[in-house]
Design an enzyme around this catalytic site. Structure first.
Site, mmCIF file in Angstrom:
data_model
loop_
_atom_site.group_PDB
_atom_site.id
_atom_site.type_symbol
_atom_site.label_atom_id
_atom_site.label_comp_id
_atom_site.label_asym_id
_atom_site.label_seq_id
_atom_site.Cartn_x
_atom_site.Cartn_y
_atom_site.Cartn_z
ATOM 1 N N HIS A 188 0.844 -1.182 0.000
ATOM 2 C CA HIS A 188 0.000 0.000 0.000
ATOM 3 C C HIS A 188 0.886 1.241 0.000
ATOM 4 O O HIS A 188 2.024 1.209 0.476
ATOM 5 C CB HIS A 188 -0.908 0.010 1.223
ATOM 6 C CG HIS A 188 -2.051 -0.959 1.133
ATOM 7 N ND1 HIS A 188 -3.196 -0.830 1.880
ATOM 8 C CD2 HIS A 188 -2.211 -2.084 0.391
ATOM 9 C CE1 HIS A 188 -4.032 -1.829 1.609
ATOM 10 N NE2 HIS A 188 -3.445 -2.604 0.702
ATOM 11 N N GLU A 190 0.842 3.948 1.778
ATOM 12 C CA GLU A 190 1.287 4.399 3.100
ATOM 13 C C GLU A 190 2.449 3.566 3.615
ATOM 14 O O GLU A 190 3.438 4.112 4.137
ATOM 15 C CB GLU A 190 0.134 4.331 4.104
ATOM 16 C CG GLU A 190 -1.071 5.198 3.742
ATOM 17 C CD GLU A 190 -2.140 4.393 3.033
ATOM 18 O OE1 GLU A 190 -1.807 3.704 2.050
ATOM 19 O OE2 GLU A 190 -3.314 4.455 3.448
ATOM 20 N N CYS A 218 -6.331 2.177 5.656
ATOM 21 C CA CYS A 218 -6.999 0.931 6.013
ATOM 22 C C CYS A 218 -6.468 0.440 7.370
ATOM 23 O O CYS A 218 -5.565 1.058 7.946
ATOM 24 C CB CYS A 218 -6.748 -0.111 4.924
ATOM 25 S SG CYS A 218 -5.020 -0.679 4.859
ATOM 26 N N CYS A 221 -2.588 -0.081 7.346
ATOM 27 C CA CYS A 221 -1.816 1.162 7.281
ATOM 28 C C CYS A 221 -1.973 1.985 8.558
ATOM 29 O O CYS A 221 -1.032 2.633 9.006
ATOM 30 C CB CYS A 221 -2.236 1.972 6.061
ATOM 31 S SG CYS A 221 -1.882 1.147 4.493
#
Length: 296
Positions: A188, A190, A218, A221
């Site tokens: 991801h 992040e 999410c 993260c």
């Protein structure tokens, strides 16, 4: 000043001493930069700064303000001492810094808007020295970089999410979603940005850093944000399916050992447009695929 009204002379003299103190501190800060630790920093922070501050504000400024009377003299000293740490409305130009009366501009508190800041996490710092606002990126600009990263992800066929880690208004790391490209569930935006920031700064504690991301983090993260001690999270579009900053749940409000400041909605329309365009195109491509037919 002997030709002026005594009260006017007292005001001008006291203000002059206070401004002179600030300018002298900035000058000595350039000549005697503070080291992260050691005897030099101890001398500057623990000995020199308090002595000079007491000498100026309880000595020169107090003596010059005596013609005003005790009450007004105390009020004047308080105003002069607190003026650079004002939390009033910021000026129309974008700025993220403020200068304290601390010796040589040393930070008086770790504000969210950058080093050498005298503001708390819930206020907007601003600097009345216009030259200090140059060269540092605003939240709007940093989110713009995150949007550019999201555009790179969309060009790769990835869900368009971009992230930027900044420290004191300067970019530390940038990344975008590469989960499909790298075939890795952990990729991801992040997480990649946090990983790059840790490597760039040489440590896992990013307590001076801020994260700008185009989509609400999410659960995975959000956990990384807590563990990396990022102090502030700014996101654009809300994620009603997996957002953990308030949309589905709020992990940052739970009793963990770290609670970053969260700000939402910055350039949310642009982030939402990127996501909507991506999924519209994805649905069109899926619809154009030949449908499977069972063998006769």
């Amino acid at each position: 000043m002997h030709k002026l009204n005594p009260r006017t002379a007292a005001l001008l003299s006291a203000f002059g001493w206070a401004v002179g103190y600030l300018l002298a501190g900035k000058t000595l800060a350039a000549l005697l930069p503070a080291a992260p630790g050691g005897a030099a920093r101890f001398f500057r922070v623990c000995l020199l700064a308090p002595l000079v501050e007491e000498g100026v504000f309880r000595g020169a400024v107090q003596r010059r303000a005596q013609p005003l009377g005790r009450g007004q003299a105390i009020l004047l000293q308080a105003v002069l001492f607190a003026l650079p740490c004002s939390t009033a409305a910021p000026p129309p130009w974008p700025t993220r810094w403020c200068a304290g009366w601390g010796w040589g501009g040393l930070p008086t508190a770790p504000g969210i808007s950058g080093r050498e800041c005298c503001c708390t996490a819930q206020t907007t710092c601003w600097c009345w020295r216009w030259d200090e606002r140059m060269g540092y990126m605003t939240d709007f600009e940093l989110m713009g970089l995150a949007l550019e990263e999201a555009g790179k992800a969309a060009a790769l066929g990835e869900v368009p999410v971009g992230a930027v880690v900044a420290r004191h208004g300067e970019v530390v790391a940038m990344a975008h979603n590469t989960r499909e490209t790298e075939k890795n569930a952990l990729h991801h935006a992040e997480l990649l940005a946090i990983d790059a920031a840790c490597k760039a700064l040489g440590g896992w504690r990013l307590w001076e850093c801020e994260l700008f991301v185009t989509l609400e983090p999410c659960p995975m993260c959000a956990g990384a944000i807590i563990n990396s001690r990022i102090r502030r999270v700014v996101y654009g579009a809300a994620d009603t399916k997996a957002g953990c900053c308030g949309s589905v749940t709020d992990l940052f409000a739970m009793p963990f050992n770290h609670h970053p400041v969260v700000e939402q909605g910055l350039r949310a329309e642009e982030a939402q447009e990127l996501l909507q365009a991506f999924f519209k195109d994805l649905r069109a491509r899926l619809a154009a695929r030949p449908k499977w037919k069972p063998p006769v």
